[in-house]
Design an enzyme around this catalytic site. Structure first.
Site, PDB file in Angstrom:
ATOM      1  N   MET A   2       0.851  -1.201   0.000  1.00 18.68           N
ATOM      2  CA  MET A   2       0.000   0.000   0.000  1.00 18.68           C
ATOM      3  C   MET A   2       0.884   1.248   0.000  1.00 18.68           C
ATOM      4  SD  MET A   2      -3.075  -1.199  -0.022  1.00 18.68           S
ATOM      5  CE  MET A   2      -4.321  -0.111   0.585  1.00 18.68           C
ATOM      6  N   THR A  12       6.099   1.452   2.781  1.00 20.65           N
ATOM      7  CA  THR A  12       7.015   1.926   3.824  1.00 20.65           C
ATOM      8  C   THR A  12       7.657   0.748   4.546  1.00 20.65           C
ATOM      9  OG1 THR A  12       5.160   2.040   5.359  1.00 20.65           O
ATOM     10  CG2 THR A  12       5.737   4.059   4.214  1.00 20.65           C
ATOM     11  N   ASP A  49       4.013   0.884  17.223  1.00 20.45           N
ATOM     12  CA  ASP A  49       3.355   1.877  18.075  1.00 20.45           C
ATOM     13  C   ASP A  49       1.860   1.622  18.201  1.00 20.45           C
ATOM     14  OD1 ASP A  49       5.221   3.928  19.027  1.00 20.45           O
ATOM     15  OD2 ASP A  49       5.708   4.154  16.914  1.00 20.45           O
ATOM     16  N   MET A  92      30.469  24.558   0.866  1.00 25.19           N
ATOM     17  CA  MET A  92      29.747  23.395   1.404  1.00 25.19           C
ATOM     18  C   MET A  92      28.559  23.831   2.223  1.00 25.19           C
ATOM     19  SD  MET A  92      32.738  22.304   4.061  1.00 25.19           S
ATOM     20  CE  MET A  92      34.129  23.265   3.481  1.00 25.19           C
ATOM     21  N   GLU A 149      33.759  26.146  13.326  1.00 23.53           N
ATOM     22  CA  GLU A 149      33.835  25.007  14.254  1.00 23.53           C
ATOM     23  C   GLU A 149      33.579  25.307  15.729  1.00 23.53           C
ATOM     24  OE1 GLU A 149      37.201  22.134  12.590  1.00 23.53           O
ATOM     25  OE2 GLU A 149      37.832  24.218  12.647  1.00 23.53           O
TER      26      GLU A 149
END
Length: 1332
Positions: A265, A268, A366, A1041, A1264
């Protein structure tokens, strides 16, 4: 049937255009179809498993029954193409572009600075777009829910949320307009008419959202849905057949004939199994068009919900039903709504089905515990007819197996009404608050007869406590028929402890934590039930506290920075919050990343074959089966390398491809080249390697130390006389702290494309790397050709964080061998799991310390030992160990200080550079030591920090002079801005009144050395061209980046040439324009490249001087034109030597850094002591970054680094099996921070009126340093845990290792429930995971 089958054509729309696909392959997902077939590369591939949201698109479907159009977001990586018949798909390209018009969502995320590397941006845009299509005026809860399934590794989410917040209609406070300097910023206005505080963006400039301008749903699809009689669709792929029936009868027939065929369906479940576990199904049945599976029918006792309904539909159905019935009837409905809100992301809930959740029977499901506790049942059908089966303890038989027969199909699920006196509750605990599989989950129901506290019926189910959903039936029996009181429940806890036993080596680990949670959940249920009984007047006595949920509302934050000086020209962009120069194209999906480049003719794809053993000899390599597979062209081994097979580094060797021996799981042995990604992947699976194991692999630091397995040299620094000083102190304390590694999780995995030019062994390499010159050099040496034949191009990276330096060069070397051997272009893009396995992470560290101090808190002596887990090859581990020792003083002047750093050689994948480069590990150990001193003395930690800080002109332990003035200013300002004293008192008061929730606070300083201690790495160069039309092209050695280096270089060039930034373009970084570059790292990119660009621009501006003097009123264009005719060169190189830094390890002195960046950070958390769950309630950061070149970029770096640090210290856990296999290979197992982890109030202040003579325009490096400040959350959790421990009578120092995950935080709190759990004896069992 076959003749009709040939005519089955898939028909759907993408961005308003019709797509008909005659030969749809069931294995093709929408993502690869969009990217490879249609060249719509805006939709990104981040993980391939629905866990990161980078591939989010909007799917729209017409519902003929209701005549409505349903829009929903979905992950394209899990959407099978075959399922899209009759759907309309909208991608990021379809909502707006720079060629037509950008959409308000794209504009706002970009202009609010919510796009840094930009790789996650299209997914964020589409998640938000789908929300606005359904709800044009959302509230903040809608926004945070919509973004919960989208990960970002750069921004820290705050600017994304702020950009999206501008669509909210719920608040008109001035704080929403971008920066939060407003009415809430009390008490700092002076009488003078001050300038308005500067803002990061201006909301008033944004395009309004106009719902009438959106793409319409294609009328053709409406006609198709209304008119056509649905027909069964069949698609045959290379290996799989896909059948989509249209009636229940046909579905039953198909399933009877093919009982093993899965029903898909939402894909997942089956999707990730096929992709990641190599599961193969020759036939897939997709019943998404069988209407009976979607019917909802109401009965007097409850509601039947079709098994095909998605979890999102189920949730909205229940939300509609709740107000229609009395509260007592909807207990179960409300519990399900709560649990559905936590299950997966919006994108997953929009496609995953209710029936799929039940039948997949995951042990940590769950929904199943709630459905079972709530007495639900399923209606199933097969060729034997229909039957109803209760969802109870007999339904779940074993791991992922139910009592249903293979041919049976769940048609619907019955969810009953509850009765008066019946209460249902759900509990779950997961590694991350949202979008995470649960560690333990539970559904509980109790029923009392009216006016009584005697239990008539009780039902307790758990997930995550065994191989199936478990019923605690003995515990229920101990409660039933008895009054609900302390005596009954005390007995129930003991019964539960005996009933739910987990073996110490149970899969998933965390055994003591999981057992503790099972008790805590029952206790929480007890408190909730007592509350209900009290409200019904069944009981009168005073109750223990009611446990409130943790706070979750994100407040607008403050971002304070300085105006540019009054005399600065309007045109000069330096110091202004300029948007990232590519942000708009990143938000529209037009920005090109390495894997977005069009395929070259005859291009091949390379897939790696890696070692499955940690320490073994290779005794055989069988490629025959792989070479027989369709599409496979060749297998590349070490024999094929024409040049250097083994690379030297720091005196150690690293093989490109292993030849006779492997030293870690994930070491590259060979590579398969094929015509497509899929074929290459299948070819790699088919290569067979035979091994002979070698004895005694070492995985942990302790094992390496025992074997004396180190990379030499080990580094040591000492000042004063530590041994003597220990004789003179009042107290000596010895402790240790362990810190886990961290995966870079850049959103764009390692990517490269090697293209042979076709003559004279010339190669063009398009690669995502921080150091193009190293890649160029590696490829040249590997192929045995000069560097001038290899050109490396870097347009941009989708994040890097230190992880795209050394390993990228090796991967490019291997890919270039394939291109050289086949003489065809070869592309290599790692999948997320491969990337995580192969490329290494941040170094895990074990830090041991002995500290001597006085009663007043002065630390007189400290001896620190650092052991880093370097992995199997040296990489940059020696430099990391050096930086660790150089930073071990942090902000503290300890007169007698000794420290040593060792890089331990182990049989894990080699660890590498990661933002902070050892400093986050070094400083955690130091700050933990300071915390222990405070706990021994029983004093607040911030006082011990203050007493020991550097003050006045200071000298570090390596004899480097500096002034700590700005560090102390940051510290003091942080205390003021965070209202530290008042909030500290409030937290203490909260803790006195609250037993099960505690607040913790911490304030942490940092002193971070900027630049490379290896002096040659500090140089930089640039090349600037001015064209005759006045436009300027800048290239420099830095790579983009997401850190905004190109944006800053544009600002530098704009200031130096006195022209607007719009005239300046930066295309890419390449080795044929600027040679011999240094890596973009060490927070030094702007410092070095900025000076080089400045140098080139000043040269050019000087050359134009005679022309400017001749024509002072002329325009820039006219000056440039005249210069050309006067034969003045309009091109210049720029160069910057960089500071001459050095470190003499023999003398233990030097100047390894150009200067220090200072800062301080205060964080407060609220901790649930029963589950270890926490929320960061507020964070205030004050940073001294000199005069910022671009405040929006720098604040973005600060917030992003902080969130990455928060992940490092509180969430991100790399897990290895006892044989050295990495378990955590993707976002489903490895949790990086998501929107739910952002501090609820997040304030950043740039220290005003500061200067830095050592860098361009008085700025400072900022990439950093702030990452370490994420540890303020770690220490706040530790503070809260200490408050919890004191309730159990525990005081003094205690161990809390990093990351402080919910498991570690909960166990540290030592609640009565954790204390009930018997500890397993080490050595008596084999743990599920190693303690790295």
């Amino acid at each position: 049937m076959s003749s009709r089958r040939e005519e089955d054509t898939l028909c759907f729309f993408i961005n308003g255009k019709k797509v008909t696909e005659k030969h749809a392959d069931p294995e093709t997902m929408l993502l690869s179809f969009l990217r490879e077939k249609l060249r719509l590369t805006g939709t990104k591939s981040g993980c391939g498993g629905g866990g990161c949201g980078a591939c989010t698109v909007m799917v729209s479907r017409y519902q003929p029954a209701t005549k409505t159009i349903n829009h929903f977001s979905a992950n394209a990586c899990l959407l099978p193409l075959c399922q899209l018949h009759g759907a309309a798909v909208t991608t990021v390209e379809g909502i707006g572009s720079t060629k037509t018009q950008i959409h308000p969502v794209q504009e706002r995320i970009a202009k609010a600075h919510g796009s840094q590397c930009g790789f996650c941006t299209p997914g964020m845009v589409m998640a938000m777009y789908a929300l606005l299509r359904n709800k044009p005026q959302p509230n903040m809860d809608d926004i945070t829910e919509a973004l919960a399934g989208n990960l970002c590794r750069c921004t820290g989410y705050r600017p994304i949320v702020d950009g999206c917040r501008t669509f909210c209609q719920e608040t008109n406070c001035c704080k929403v307009n971008g920066n939060g300097n407003c009415c809430m910023n009390r008490g700092n206005q002076t009488d003078e008419t001050e300038r308005e505080p500067p803002q990061l963006f201006d909301k008033d400039e944004f395009l309004p959202l106009d719902p009438t301008q959106e793409l319409i749903f294609p009328p053709e699809l409406i006609l198709m849905a209304e008119k056509e009689t649905p027909q069964t669709l069949t698609f045959d792929g290379e290996r799989i057949r896909w059948v989509s029936p249209v009636s229940l009868e046909e579905l039953v027939l198909l399933k009877t004939e093919n009982p093993k065929a899965p029903l898909v369906m939402g894909n997942t479940n089956i999707g990730p199994d096929i992709k990641f576990k190599g599961v193969f199904h020759p036939l897939i049945i997709s019943p998404t068009r069988v209407l009976e599976l979607f019917e909802v029918s109401h009965t007097p006792t409850g509601v039947w919900v079709g098994a095909g309904c998605t979890l999102a539909e189920l949730r909205s159905l229940l939300q509609k039903l709740v107000p229609q019935f009395p509260e007592e009837k909807t207990e179960l409905f409300r519990a399900l709504i709560q649990q559905l809100g936590n299950l997966g992301s919006v994108q997953i809930r929009n496609v995953a089905s209710l029936g799929g959740q039940v039948i997949s029977a995951y042990p940590n499901s769950d929904l199943n515990p709630v459905l079972a506790a709530g007495r639900c049942k399923v209606s199933v059908i097969s060729n034997g007819g229909r039957r109803e089966v209760p969802l109870d303890q007999n339904f779940f038989v074993s791991f992922c197996k139910t009592i249903l027969k293979p041919e049976e199909i769940i048609v619907s699920v019955f969810i009953p009404f509850t009765r008066k006196g019946e209460f249902v509750r759900v509990f779950r605990q997961a590694p991350r608050k949202e979008t995470s599989f649960a560690t333990v989950t539970s559904g509980m129901r109790v029923f009392f007869s009216e006016g009584s506290r005697v239990v008539q019926d009780v039902s307790v189910y758990y997930g995550g406590m065994g191989a199936t959903t478990l019923s605690a039936s003995k515990t229920c029996a101990a409660i039933a028929t008895r009054p609900w009181d302390e005596e009954t429940l005390s007995r129930a806890y003991d019964v539960l402890l005996d009933e739910l036993v987990l073996h110490p080596s149970a899969p998933g680990g965390k055994v003591e934590f999981r057992r503790s949670l099972s008790l805590s959940f029952l206790f929480k249920f007890n408190l909730e039930v007592l509350q209900e009984l009290r409200e019904m007047n069944v009981i009168k006595e005073e109750l223990p506290e009611k446990i409130q949920t943790l706070p979750r509302d994100i407040q607008p934050g403050l971002q304070e920075f300085q105006h540019v000086s009054k005399g600065q020209s309007e045109q000069d962009p330096v110091g202004r919050p300029i948007m990232h120069r590519s942000a708009i194209s990143q938000a529209t999906g037009e920005a090109v990343y390495c894997d977005d480049m069009p395929h070259a003719d005859g291009e091949l794809f390379l897939s790696l074959v890696t070692s499955a053993r940690a320490h073994a000899k290779i005794i055989g390599l069988d490629m025959s089966e792989a070479l027989r597979l369709p599409g496979v062209v060749d297998v590349i081994t070490a024999e094929d390398i024409p040049g250097v097979k083994v690379r030297e580094s720091f005196g150690y060797q690293e093989e490109l491809l292993a030849q006779s021996e492997v030293s870690c799981v994930g070491q590259i042995v060979c590579a398969v080249v094929a015509d497509t990604r899929e074929h290459a992947k299948r070819g790699a699976y088919a290569v067979k390697i035979s091994y002979e194991d070698l004895p005694d692999p070492a995985f942990t630091v302790e094992e390496a130390v025992e074997k004396s397995s180190f990379f030499e040299p080990r580094r040591k620094l000492e000042r004063g006389n530590v041994t003597e000083a220990f004789q003179t102190v009042d107290h000596i304390y010895e402790g240790e702290v362990r810190m886990g590694g961290q995966e870079h999780f850049y959103m764009e995995t390692q990517s490269m494309l090697v293209v042979p030019v076709g003559e004279e062994t010339e190669f063009n390499i398009y690669v995502s790397t921080q150091w193009p010159s190293l890649t160029q050099e590696t490829v040249a040496e590997t192929l045995g050709i000069p560097s001038n034949r290899v050109t490396c191009h870097v347009k941009r990276m989708g994040g890097a964080f230190g992880g795209k330096v050394t390993k990228t060069a090796i991967l490019a070397g291997i890919t270039s061998v394939a291109a050289w051997k086949t003489n065809r272009a070869v592309r290599c893009v790692l999948e997320r799991g491969e990337d995580m396995l192969i490329t290494g992470a941040r170094h895990p560290v074990l830090g041991k310390y002995k500290v001597g101090f006085m009663k007043d808190g002065r630390i007189v002596a400290a001896d620190l030992q650092y052991y880093t887990n370097a992995g199997n090859v040296v990489d940059e581990s020696l430099l990391v160990a050096e930086k660790i020792v150089l930073h071990m003083d942090n902000a503290y002047n300890i007169p007698n200080l000794r420290g040593s750093g060792a890089a331990c050689r182990t049989n894990l994948p080699s660890n590498t550079a990661f933002r902070g480069f050892g400093v986050p590990q070094s400083l955690l150990v130091v700050e933990n030591m300071i915390n222990d001193v405070a706990m021994v003395l029983g004093r607040p930690a911030h006082q011990i920090r203050e007493i020991n800080m550097y003050k006045g002109p200071s000298v570090t332990h390596y004899k480097f002079e500096f002034s700590p003035e700005n560090m102390l200013r940051c510290w003091e300002e942080c205390k003021v801005k965070s209202e530290y004293s008042a909030r500290r008192r409030a937290a203490d008061q909260f803790n006195q009144q609250s037993r099960w929730k505690k607040r913790g606070m911490s304030i942490i300083p940092i002193k971070y050395g900027i630049a490379f201690a290896e002096s040659f790495l500090n140089q930089a160069a640039a090349l600037v061209h001015i064209y005759k039309d006045g436009s300027v092209l800048v290239t420099h050695g830095g790579t983009e980046m997401g850190q905004g280096i190109h944006t800053k270089m544009q600002q530098v060039a704009s200031r130096e040439l006195h022209i607007p930034p719009s005239k300046i373009y930066i295309s890419e970084t390449s080795t044929n324009t600027v040679p011999n570059t240094c890596p973009s790292a060490a927070s030094f990119g702007t410092d070095a490249n900025g000076r080089a660009v400045q140098n080139a621009c000043q040269t050019l501006y000087q050359r134009l001087k005679p022309i400017r003097e001749k024509k002072p009123k002329g325009s820039w264009e006219s000056w440039v034109n005249d210069a050309f005719f006067e034969k003045i060169s309009l091109s210049a190189t720029g160069f910057y030597r960089g500071p001459d830094l050095y470190m003499d390890w023999e003398k233990m002195e030097g100047q390894p850094y150009a200067y220090f960046t200072f800062g301080a950070c205060c964080s407060e958390v609220e901790l649930d002591c029963l589950t270890g769950d926490y929320r960061t309630v507020r964070t205030d950061i004050v940073m001294d970054i000199g005069r910022s070149v671009n405040p929006s970029v720098d604040i973005g770096q600060i917030e992003g680094a902080f969130m990455q640090g928060l992940g490092l210290y509180t969430m991100e856990e790399l897990k290895f099996s006892p044989s050295g296999v990495l378990y955590t290979r993707g976002p489903s197992q490895y949790k990086i921070p998501a929107v739910c982890d952002v501090p609820l109030q997040f304030n950043v202040f740039l220290l005003s009126d500061t200067h830095n003579p050592h860098a361009i325009y008085s700025s400072k490096g900022i990439g950093e340093p702030v990452l370490f400040l994420g540890s303020s959350v770690f220490f706040a959790i530790k503070d809260a845990a200490a408050a919890a421990r004191s309730e159990s009578g525990l005081v003094g120092p205690f161990t809390l290792n990093s990351p402080a995950t919910p498991e570690k935080a909960c166990m540290a709190c030592a609640s009565p429930f954790t204390q009930k759990i018997p500890a397993s004896k080490p050595g008596s069992f084999k743990p599920w995971a190693l303690n790295i």
